[in-house]
Design a protein around this motif. Structure first.
Motif, PDB file in Angstrom:
ATOM      1  N   HIS A  17      48.898   8.890  15.137  1.00  0.00           N
ATOM      2  CA  HIS A  17      49.433   8.357  16.152  1.00  0.00           C
ATOM      3  C   HIS A  17      48.831   8.685  17.378  1.00  0.00           C
ATOM      4  N   THR A  18      48.277   9.791  17.492  1.00  0.00           N
ATOM      5  CA  THR A  18      47.508  10.370  18.901  1.00  0.00           C
ATOM      6  C   THR A  18      46.518   9.234  19.366  1.00  0.00           C
ATOM      7  N   TRP A  19      45.975   8.407  18.496  1.00  0.00           N
ATOM      8  CA  TRP A  19      44.860   7.474  18.852  1.00  0.00           C
ATOM      9  C   TRP A  19      45.322   6.274  19.409  1.00  0.00           C
ATOM     10  N   ARG A  20      46.710   6.092  19.285  1.00  0.00           N
ATOM     11  CA  ARG A  20      47.591   4.950  19.888  1.00  0.00           C
ATOM     12  C   ARG A  20      48.474   5.103  21.229  1.00  0.00           C
ATOM     13  N   ASP A  21      48.639   6.443  21.425  1.00  0.00           N
ATOM     14  CA  ASP A  21      49.293   6.847  22.468  1.00  0.00           C
ATOM     15  C   ASP A  21      48.574   6.331  23.875  1.00  0.00           C
ATOM     16  N   PRO A  22      49.413   6.101  24.911  1.00  0.00           N
ATOM     17  CA  PRO A  22      48.826   5.751  26.192  1.00  0.00           C
ATOM     18  C   PRO A  22      47.968   7.092  26.744  1.00  0.00           C
ATOM     19  N   GLY A  23      47.001   6.744  27.362  1.00  0.00           N
ATOM     20  CA  GLY A  23      46.299   7.783  27.871  1.00  0.00           C
ATOM     21  C   GLY A  23      45.589   7.405  29.278  1.00  0.00           C
ATOM     22  N   GLN A  24      44.428   8.302  29.721  1.00  0.00           N
ATOM     23  CA  GLN A  24      43.580   8.124  30.754  1.00  0.00           C
ATOM     24  C   GLN A  24      42.175   7.941  30.121  1.00  0.00           C
ATOM     25  N   HIS A  25      41.511   6.984  30.714  1.00  0.00           N
ATOM     26  CA  HIS A  25      39.981   6.923  30.451  1.00  0.00           C
ATOM     27  C   HIS A  25      39.367   7.099  31.694  1.00  0.00           C
TER      28      HIS A  25
END
Length: 880
Positions: free
Chosen positions: A860-868
């Protein structure tokens, strides 16, 4: 080289009377003659110019792995020539089967990639202590590092000089041709015919072999002090050394977690910046490095951790300006604490800022920094650094259109470090000093909780004797911090010392103090050579000793005594290529005489003839007292514990290799832990390699600190409740790396680390009395435990009768996910000049539900929102 050839060579060479022709061990050291070239040879990997034929080759390579001292399995010839501006080394490295020559490509400084390699190590100071290392692989890969202290430990791979190499694989093996500009070396020009230390080394992967030209037994101590001699250099003129590296950066940041209504950051931020790095040779051996507006955008992200302790997490420095030459600022060298921790410069702001919308800088801006390094004419090794960081402010507002409030979060500060060291007795002895200072601005009431000034200083020494087989070394130092009463009270109450502990009488918390002072000292005796090794170590840190303004330290207030012994076999036996076993014992006390730990450890380490490495260790921690568990309260008993660790690593020379490690502990009161760490690594057809390391950890702490609160109605000695709980933790992380070397100068690197962890707190209880492991369990009898999901708080009541015996705290359960990574394309389009394309991301999520589903949460870490963050950086090297 034959005995006759060596004799003829020595007859041709006129050496200065004080040059010395022996190792520190007393054995004769080999000599290589440098030949002057009026015209520089072409760098093409062929060695077909006349000057190469005129140069006298050296050939007598002997193994240090395996069969220490045996003749190398393959023939090697090395020649040295020089011009007025550079040193050239040419090597013919034969292979009876050229198909066994590894042709793997890797990014620069990929020392971990098992590859054939030829290394040139130059001790141009000829101090038998420091060396510049240049390595090249058959595919043209380049590796370089610094050796700061006559040891294979503490090598500095961050050093990136500008030099060139060409290689060629042919029917006889392979050829390496290396050009090292004198601008990249440090040396004195006083001697008309200088003598330098030099070493050549060849790694032959197919044979699992490493061979040295200037061989010395592995059972002897030292590294640079075993080098041979380079002679034939005449009237070298130290070049004018000026290197300028301007850069420009374009950056775009896209944060999926940002609030689109935020007046500060709607999720899309763009910017550009420029800066410059400079190197200038003040003297032939002293260099000034300066940086203005440094950029660290291509730096790899720090790994994710969950720190539930009272102590700060240590992270390695990764910023190039501070990493390069960091060994010159090391002091003492015996313990994990540091008088100078460069990550203090430009650290995250110290003060919090809270509000609905907050624009808070992630790091303090470095306005400028400069450092001086090298050697003086009097023989002192110098390291000096000064840096200034800007005052930082955060902007806060409670509504998109509301008024914006600016609050200070970090004062302007200046950091200075001075490190001096003097070698004598042919570098067998040394003495050194260090001094650091930190000045922070005053003027804003918010900064009253921060120290205004901090100073540390120390003297260290080392003396080696019996051909460097024995060493005694140590240090003594002091610290003094000054500030407001609030700042110094905060320092006294910090986790390093806990002056407020109610069950000790040797220090007193003084709320009126405006300064805090302390001292530290350490001494160690070691036997470093032979089959049997031993070490004795003692350390004392007074309660007031404080390094954390410019350095790093987790604990003061301790005495430590350590004894260790080891038996090693460096020659292959019937079962092993190498093998050793060791025993270590260490005990620790505070300044009040309380024994805080006692550990025994036994270990076995070895490698089989099939190149499989293994290690096994068994440790036992005796019962002691923990003076930190209650975070400033009374001490508690630390139950005894047993631990077992084992690891195995397959043959790294294979296209696919792997390792596995298991660590287990079991405590007397039911605490236990388990960690399993498997890894795989693979190599492609010459131009790519990858690795994947996973770690699964699970543990249960029978009594882990949660909170404390005033409880005047409690039947405790000190009128407070110290709340503990059973803590069950679980975590999984995977570290992925992929390196693509499209050419030796064009590489693509991928790093990613998904990480998940959880912690569940149950069975809340309070410490019943000091100096015990006895607890009053909440939920028994009249005591209660209640949780309010709306406020996210837990309330424990010792008697159920009223608020006087109640302690309330935030629900400590947690489950978090994190994914950190970056992708870096690096192109060295001309020597010293580089273009970077970088994409980095940081995803995370945290909830109070502690039910971890390891593999589901990991994916699920690959789908969590984040900063790029996308970045383009170009620099251009101007130098010679």
């Amino acid at each position: 080289m034959t005995l006759l050839g060596t004799a003829l060579l020595l007859l041709q060479v006129q050496l200065p009377a004080d040059s010395g022709l022996a190792h520190a061990s007393g054995r004769p050291a080999p000599v290589v003659q440098a030949t002057f070239a009026s015209e520089a040879p072409r760098l093409d990997g062929r060695l077909d110019e006349a000057v190469w034929r005129q140069a006298i080759p050296v050939t007598d390579f002997r193994r240090d792995l395996p069969s220490d001292g045996g003749p190398a399995s393959e023939h090697t010839e090395v020649r040295v020539v020089y011009t007025r501006d550079a040193l050239y080394v040419g090597a013919r490295l034969n292979a009876r089967d050229p198909g066994t020559v590894s042709r793997l490509r890797g990014r620069r400084d990929s020392f971990s990639l098992f590859n054939d390699q030829f290394l040139v190590m130059v001790d141009s100071h000829h101090d038998h202590r420091t060396a510049y290392v240049f390595g090249v692989t058959p595919a043209g890969g380049r590796n370089d590092l610094l050796v700061p202290d006559d040891s294979r430990d503490g090598l500095d791979p961050s050093w990136d000089p500008v030099w060139e190499a060409e290689t060629r694989v042919d029917e006889k093996g392979w050829v390496a041709e290396i050009r090292i500009p004198f601008t990249q070396l440090r040396f004195s020009e006083e001697a008309e015919r200088p003598v330098w230390g030099i070493q050549f080394r060849r790694d032959i992967v197919a044979a699992g072999e490493a061979a040295d030209w200037s061989w010395a037994p592995a059972s002897e101590a030292g590294f640079v002090s075993k080098f041979g001699h380079l002679v034939g250099l005449e009237r070298l003129e130290a070049p004018n050394r000026l290197e300028i590296l301007p850069y420009t950066v374009g950056r775009g940041s896209f944060d999926q977690r940002a609030d689109p209504d935020s007046p500060f950051d709607d999720g899309s931020v763009f910017g550009t910046s420029v800066g410059v790095d400079l190197k200038y040779g003040l003297t032939p051996a002293l260099t000034l490095d300066a940086t203005v507006n440094p950029d660290f955008g291509q730096v790899e992200a720090d790994p994710a951790v969950v720190n539930l302790s009272a102590f700060e997490t240590f992270f390695e420095e990764r910023r190039p300006f501070f990493v390069e030459g960091a060994g010159g600022f090391e002091f003492g060298g015996l313990s994990s604490m540091k008088f100078f921790y460069s990550r203090r410069v430009g650290q995250s702001p110290s003060l919090p800022a809270s509000g609905r919308y907050v624009d808070r800088p992630a790091a303090s801006t470095i306005l400028g920094a400069a450092k001086l390094s090298g050697r003086t004419a009097g023989g002192w090794t110098v390291g000096a650094l000064n840096a200034t960081t800007d005052r930082e402010r955060a902007r806060i507002t409670d509504s998109p259109d509301g008024p914006v409030v600016t609050v200070p979060v970090e004062p302007r500060a200046n950091y200075s470090v001075l490190r001096l060291r003097r070698d004598f007795n042919e570098s067998a002895s040394e003495v050194g000093v260090i001094a650091t200072s930190v000045f922070r601005e005053r003027g804003d009431p918010a900064f009253e909780v921060l120290r205004d000034r901090a100073f540390t200083g120390g003297v260290d020494f080392a003396h080696r004797w019996a051909r460097r087989a024995y060493v005694v070394r140590g240090w003594v130092g002091g610290s003094r911090v000054l500030g407001s009463t609030a700042a110094i009270t905060r320092a006294q109450r910090a986790s390093a010392r806990y002056y407020q502990r109610p069950d000790q009488a040797y220090v007193t918390l003084d709320p009126t103090a405006t300064a805090l002072s302390g001292f530290g000292a350490e001494v160690e005796l070691q036997k470093l050579a032979g089959a049997w090794l031993f070490g004795l170590n003692g350390q004392s840190l007074s309660p007031g000793f404080e390094l954390n303004d410019a350095g790093f330290q987790t604990q003061a207030d301790r005495h430590v005594a350590l004894v260790s012994g080891r038996r090693r076999w460096v020659q292959p036996t019937a079962w092993f290529r190498s093998f050793s076993m060791g025993l270590l014992g260490v005990s620790q006390w505070d300044f009040g005489g309380t024994r805080t730990s006692s550990n025994l450890r036994f270990d076995l380490v070895g490698q089989t003839h099939a190149f499989r490495s293994f290690d096994v260790n068994l440790r036992h921690e005796l019962e002691a007292f923990d003076t930190r568990a209650t975070r400033g309260g009374p001490r508690v008993v630390r139950p005894r514990l047993w631990g077992l660790g084992a690891g195995m690593h397959t043959d790294d020379r294979k296209p696919l290799s792997g390792s596995a490690r298991v660590n287990l502990t079991s405590g007397a009161e039911g605490s236990w832990s388990m960690a399993i760490t498997p890894s795989l690594a693979g190599r492609g057809q010459g131009w790519w390699n990858w690795s994947a390391t996973a770690a699964y950890r699970r543990s249960e702490d029978d009594a882990f600190y949660v909170a404390q609160g005033v409880d005047s109605a409690a039947a405790t000695t000190f009128g407070s409740r110290y709340v503990f709980a059973n803590l069950a933790r679980e975590s999984v992380d995977v570290t992925l790396r992929l390196d693509l070397a499209l050419t030796p100068d064009l590489t693509l690197q991928l790093y990613a680390q998904p990480f998940v962890a959880s912690g569940a707190y149950t069975d809340f209880r309070a410490l019943a009395r000091p100096s015990s492991y006895d607890f009053l369990r909440y939920g028994d009898g009249a005591s209660t435990v209640s949780s309010d999901p709306g406020t996210g708080r837990v309330r424990v009541d010792a008697d159920g009768a009223g608020p006087a015996a109640t302690v309330s705290f935030a629900d400590p359960d947690f489950r978090l996910r994190s994914l950190r990574g970056n992708l870096v394309l690096r192109w060295e389009y001309r020597p010293g000049s580089t273009l970077f394309f970088v994409w980095s991301q940081n995803r995370s999520d945290r909830v109070t539900d502690a039910e971890l589903e390891p593999w589901g949460d990991l994916s699920h870490t690959w789908r969590d929102p984040g900063q790029h963050v996308f970045l383009i950086k170009a620099n251009y090297w101007l130098g010679s």
